[in-house]
Design an enzyme around this catalytic site. Structure first.
Site, mmCIF file in Angstrom:
data_model
loop_
_atom_site.group_PDB
_atom_site.id
_atom_site.type_symbol
_atom_site.label_atom_id
_atom_site.label_comp_id
_atom_site.label_asym_id
_atom_site.label_seq_id
_atom_site.Cartn_x
_atom_site.Cartn_y
_atom_site.Cartn_z
ATOM 1 N N ARG A 225 -31.130 18.344 50.769
ATOM 2 C CA ARG A 225 -29.796 17.794 51.007
ATOM 3 C C ARG A 225 -28.767 18.913 50.841
ATOM 4 O O ARG A 225 -28.956 19.824 50.025
ATOM 5 C CB ARG A 225 -29.466 16.663 50.014
ATOM 6 C CG ARG A 225 -30.125 15.326 50.362
ATOM 7 C CD ARG A 225 -29.578 14.717 51.653
ATOM 8 N NE ARG A 225 -30.137 13.416 51.956
ATOM 9 C CZ ARG A 225 -31.131 13.169 52.817
ATOM 10 N NH1 ARG A 225 -31.709 14.166 53.451
ATOM 11 N NH2 ARG A 225 -31.537 11.933 53.059
ATOM 12 N N HIS A 273 -30.560 18.614 60.920
ATOM 13 C CA HIS A 273 -31.204 17.545 60.146
ATOM 14 C C HIS A 273 -32.406 16.952 60.912
ATOM 15 O O HIS A 273 -32.493 15.745 61.135
ATOM 16 C CB HIS A 273 -30.197 16.430 59.783
ATOM 17 C CG HIS A 273 -30.643 15.609 58.606
ATOM 18 N ND1 HIS A 273 -29.789 15.173 57.625
ATOM 19 C CD2 HIS A 273 -31.874 15.161 58.236
ATOM 20 C CE1 HIS A 273 -30.455 14.478 56.717
ATOM 21 N NE2 HIS A 273 -31.739 14.467 57.073
#
Ligand code: NAP
Length: 310
Positions: A225, A273
């Site tokens: 993250r 991502h």
């Protein structure tokens, strides 16, 4: 009685998930109804993605569980209206995808592939990389994904160290835990892979101090993250040469804004991502198994510990 299963993910996902979910749920033998809309008080299970329109769980008075399609739960676990058990996605193709992505990017940096792939002046550059067993790799986060990646890299010969919150013992991997263990895990590491969840305790795990512990010229690979890294500290470490290159898949703001310094930085690779995506076929099997367990009165798989945030 019919079990009502609400599919509450982004509307675009319904077309991909509808058939795999029916296929997996039919195998359970449960009489069910699967739809994208029900009166909330009639819903038994919520198949969920945090970018769904459902953000207030208060009206779902009969529901037994929220079954998340994503591994990361940082935007649903703290929801104060959620009083139901929350299960996250484990499996569902995520582990295999992450092992491939992490292994690929680790080997790119380990083998120095860029020098040959991007070689516009056609230079004959002979640079022999070290053997894998001479390249220490540290994985921050030794959960489902970190452990699988660690095992794959250890099988290739890399000396792998893994760091977690609680103590662990894993064959072929040196393990460290807790605040003090982070220093041991990073000391001398040449490739650092972040596979921690986004929680208040993991924010800025890589910062000016901890980036200074790695071997000079180390590589950072972050499919965890964006919050795990202090961006200014990483940019400074890249500019000083302490970090040779960062491959980043996740960011504090996504999509990464077009004026963010990472885009233009020659020592940063941005991927959007995509390190690992939940795949509808295998994910539907995980969801159906948890519905089956709920109906059989068995414990749910992969429950989130809301006090820890993951
Ligand atoms: P997981 O099984 O919950 O593992 C998390 C690991 O982090 C565990 O080893 C845990 O320690 C450790 N940890 C948590 N808080 C810590 C702390 N304060 N200090 C030290 N270690 C800590 O999660 P996972 O399934 O491996 O997934 C990891 C993360 O990958 C997800 O949360 C998500 O953010 C990210 N992800 C990204 C993508 C992508 O496409 N980029 C795809 C899927 C997942 P313990 O073992 O002691 O609990």
């Amino acid at each position: 009685m019919t079990v009502n299963i609400l599919f509450a993910a982004h509307p675009k996902r319904w077309a991909e998930y509808e058939n795999p979910l029916h296929k997996a749920l039919e195998k359970t033998g449960i009489t069910y109804s699967l739809k994208t809309e029900f009166p909330p008080e009639e819903v038994d299970y919520i198949v969920y993605a945090p970018n769904s329109d459902v953000q207030d769980f208060t009206p779902y008075t009969r529901a037994k569980a929220v079954l998340n399609l994503w591994a990361g739960v940082e935007s649903v676990a703290p929801n104060p209206t959620l009083k139901l058990p929350l299960a996250r996605m484990v499996g569902g193709g995520l582990t295999e995808g992450m092992v491939e992505w992490v292994t690929g990017h680790t080997l790119r940096h380990h083998l120095g592939m860029d020098a040959h792939i991007v070689n516009p002046s056609n230079q004959w550059q002979v640079r022999i990389p070290p053997m894998a067993n001479e390249r220490p790799v540290t994985i921050l986060g030794l959960g489902e994904l970190g452990l699988a990646c660690g095992r794959a890299l250890a099988a290739l010969g890399f000396p792998v160290t893994g760091w977690s919150r609680s103590p662990k013992s894993v064959d072929g991997i040196t393990t460290c835990h807790g605040t003090d263990g982070l220093k041991d895990a990073l000391k001398g590491a040449e490739i650092i892979i972040l596979l921690l969840p986004n929680t208040p305790a993991t924010e800025n795990t890589l910062n000016a101090e901890t980036l200074g512990l790695t071997a000079p010229g180390a590589f950072v690979i972050n499919p965890g993250r964006g919050t795990l890294i202090d961006d200014d500290a990483l940019l400074a470490a890249l500019d000083s040469g302490q970090i040779a290159h960062a491959t980043l898949d996740v960011f504090r703001v996504e999509p990464l804004p077009s004026d963010h310094p990472y885009w233009a930085h020659e020592k940063v690779t941005v991927t959007p991502h995509i390190a690992s995506e939940t795949r509808p076929g295998p994910a539907a099997e995980v969801i159906a198994e948890n519905v089956r367990r709920g109906e059989a009165g068995e414990p749910f798989l992969y429950l989130v510990d809301r006090t820890q945030g993951y």
